[in-house]
Write a protein that holds these residues in place. Sequence first.
Motif, short mmCIF file in Angstrom:
data_model
loop_
_atom_site.label_atom_id
_atom_site.label_comp_id
_atom_site.label_asym_id
_atom_site.label_seq_id
_atom_site.Cartn_x
_atom_site.Cartn_y
_atom_site.Cartn_z
N ALA A 216 0.99 -1.12 -0.01
CA ALA A 216 -0.01 0.05 -0.01
C ALA A 216 0.85 1.21 0.19
CB ALA A 216 -0.83 0.18 1.25
N PHE A 217 1.93 1.25 0.62
CA PHE A 217 3.06 2.33 0.44
C PHE A 217 4.50 1.55 0.66
CE2 PHE A 217 5.99 5.51 2.54
CZ PHE A 217 5.26 6.56 1.87
N SER A 218 5.42 2.03 -0.09
CA SER A 218 6.65 1.72 -0.13
C SER A 218 7.71 2.86 0.22
CB SER A 218 6.98 1.16 -1.39
OG SER A 218 6.52 0.06 -1.84
N SER A 219 8.79 2.57 0.76
CA SER A 219 9.83 3.56 1.16
C SER A 219 11.03 2.92 1.32
CB SER A 219 9.48 4.36 2.13
OG SER A 219 10.48 5.42 2.54
N ASN A 220 12.38 3.71 1.01
CA ASN A 220 13.61 2.82 1.52
C ASN A 220 13.91 3.41 3.17
OD1 ASN A 220 14.12 5.73 1.00
ND2 ASN A 220 16.07 5.12 -0.02
N ASN A 221 12.99 4.23 3.52
CA ASN A 221 13.24 4.87 5.14
C ASN A 221 12.51 4.14 6.05
OD1 ASN A 221 12.53 7.10 7.25
ND2 ASN A 221 14.50 7.51 6.44
N GLY A 222 12.99 3.33 6.96
CA GLY A 222 12.49 2.50 7.86
C GLY A 222 11.60 3.39 8.86
N GLU A 223 12.14 4.50 9.42
CA GLU A 223 11.58 5.72 10.24
C GLU A 223 10.04 6.04 9.58
OE1 GLU A 223 10.50 7.70 13.41
OE2 GLU A 223 11.82 6.01 13.31
N LEU A 224 10.14 6.36 8.47
CA LEU A 224 8.66 6.68 7.92
C LEU A 224 7.73 5.55 8.06
CD1 LEU A 224 7.03 8.60 6.20
CD2 LEU A 224 8.17 7.93 4.07
N LEU A 225 8.10 4.34 7.51
CA LEU A 225 7.19 3.45 7.80
C LEU A 225 6.98 3.09 8.92
CD1 LEU A 225 9.12 0.79 5.08
CD2 LEU A 225 7.21 2.04 4.70
N ARG A 226 7.73 3.16 9.97
CA ARG A 226 7.24 2.88 11.46
C ARG A 226 6.18 3.90 11.84
NH1 ARG A 226 7.31 5.15 16.10
NH2 ARG A 226 7.93 7.06 15.20
N ALA A 227 6.36 5.30 11.70
CA ALA A 227 5.56 6.23 11.60
C ALA A 227 4.09 6.03 11.23
CB ALA A 227 6.12 7.64 11.35
N LEU A 228 4.31 5.50 9.98
CA LEU A 228 2.84 5.11 9.30
C LEU A 228 2.06 4.03 9.94
CD1 LEU A 228 3.69 5.38 5.54
CD2 LEU A 228 2.31 6.96 6.82
N ALA A 229 2.93 2.91 10.36
CA ALA A 229 2.33 1.98 10.96
C ALA A 229 1.67 2.31 12.39
CB ALA A 229 3.52 0.79 11.44
N VAL A 230 2.49 3.22 13.25
CA VAL A 230 1.94 3.70 14.56
C VAL A 230 0.55 4.43 14.10
CG1 VAL A 230 2.37 5.51 16.25
CG2 VAL A 230 4.11 3.92 15.73
N ALA A 231 0.52 5.22 12.97
CA ALA A 231 -0.65 5.86 12.54
C ALA A 231 -1.79 5.15 12.10
CB ALA A 231 -0.21 7.05 11.46
N GLY A 232 -1.68 3.83 12.04
CA GLY A 232 -2.74 2.93 11.67
C GLY A 232 -2.74 2.56 10.05
#
Length: 296
Positions: A216-232
Motif C-alpha cells: 500500500a506504501f513503499s519507502s527506503n526509509n524505515g522510520e517513515l514506515l514505522r510512523a505510518l504503522a503507528v498512525a494505523g
Amino acid sequence: MDIKVLRSFVAIIEEGSFAAAARRMGVSKSMCSKMIADLEADLGTRLLTRTTRAVTPTAAGQAFHDRVAQILTQLDAAFEAVRAASSRPSGPLKVGAPVQYTLKVLKPHLMRFMEDFPDIQLDMVLDDSRSDMTRDGFDAVIRIGTLEDSSLHARRLHDANILLVASPDYVARHGSPDQPSDLRDHLCLHYTNLRGPGTWPLRHGNDVVYQKITPAFSSNNGELLRALAVAGKGIALAPEFQVADDLARGLLVQVLPDHALPGVPIHVVYSSRKLVTASLAAFLDFMARLELGRTE
C-alpha cells in the motif's frame, strides 16, 4: 613529487574513471586530470588511454601503477606501524551505518567511543542503502542481513529480530492476519531495501515463507514506515530495535508472532584490500566488546 599525485594515479586505475577517483581522493575532477597531465609530462610518456567510456592504463601506465601501488602500500604500513605503537590511535575514520540502527542502538556507544578515542575524527554516514565501500571511501560499514560480497572482511556484532507490527487501531479496523497468505488482503508498508520486490521473508519454525504482498506504501526509509504503522496505515515488517519502544507503550502490537525473523545477522565489514589503520582497528575492537542487540 607530491604523494597525492601518485595516490590519484593509482585511484584512477582502480576506479576506472577520473570522476570516481576524484570522489575517492576528495578533489575536483579537473584537479585530478591536471595532476595526471603533469605526471605524464614529468615522466615524458602517456600513462592512460582516455575514451568517452573508460580510462585504461597503457603498458607503461600499468607497469608504473603496479610499482607505485606496492610502494604506497609499504608507505602506509610504515605510517600505521608508528601510529599503532602509540597508545592513542588518531586520524580520520569514515563509517557507514543504517539510520535507525545507529540512532536506536549505536548512539550511546558512539559517544563513548569519542570519549575513549578523542584523536580519531569519526565521520559517521547514516544511509539505509548498501554503500559501495571503495567508491564512497568508507573504512567500514555496518550491514544488516546476509552478506553477499566475499571480498570483505566481517565481524559479527549480534543478531536482530524482525517483527510484523501494526497499530491497535489498524487491527481493530482490519483484523489481524492468521497466516502469511492473509497479508494479501491487508495494507502492507514495504521497505524497499529488502531483497525481492514485494516479497516478505517470514520464518515459521525452520521454514522460511517468501510471501508476496501488494504494498500500500513503499519507502527506503524505515522510520517513515514505522510512523505510518503507528498512525494505523498498515502492517510493517520492522527490526525489533526500531519498534521496541512503540510495542512497550502499546502504540504497536505484533501480528503473526510465530512468523518473526529471528537471528538476522548484523556485521561490521571492511575491505580486505585496504590497510587496517590504527583508527579502524580501535573501532573494530571497540565494537567487538559491546553488548549490542538491545535498545538504549
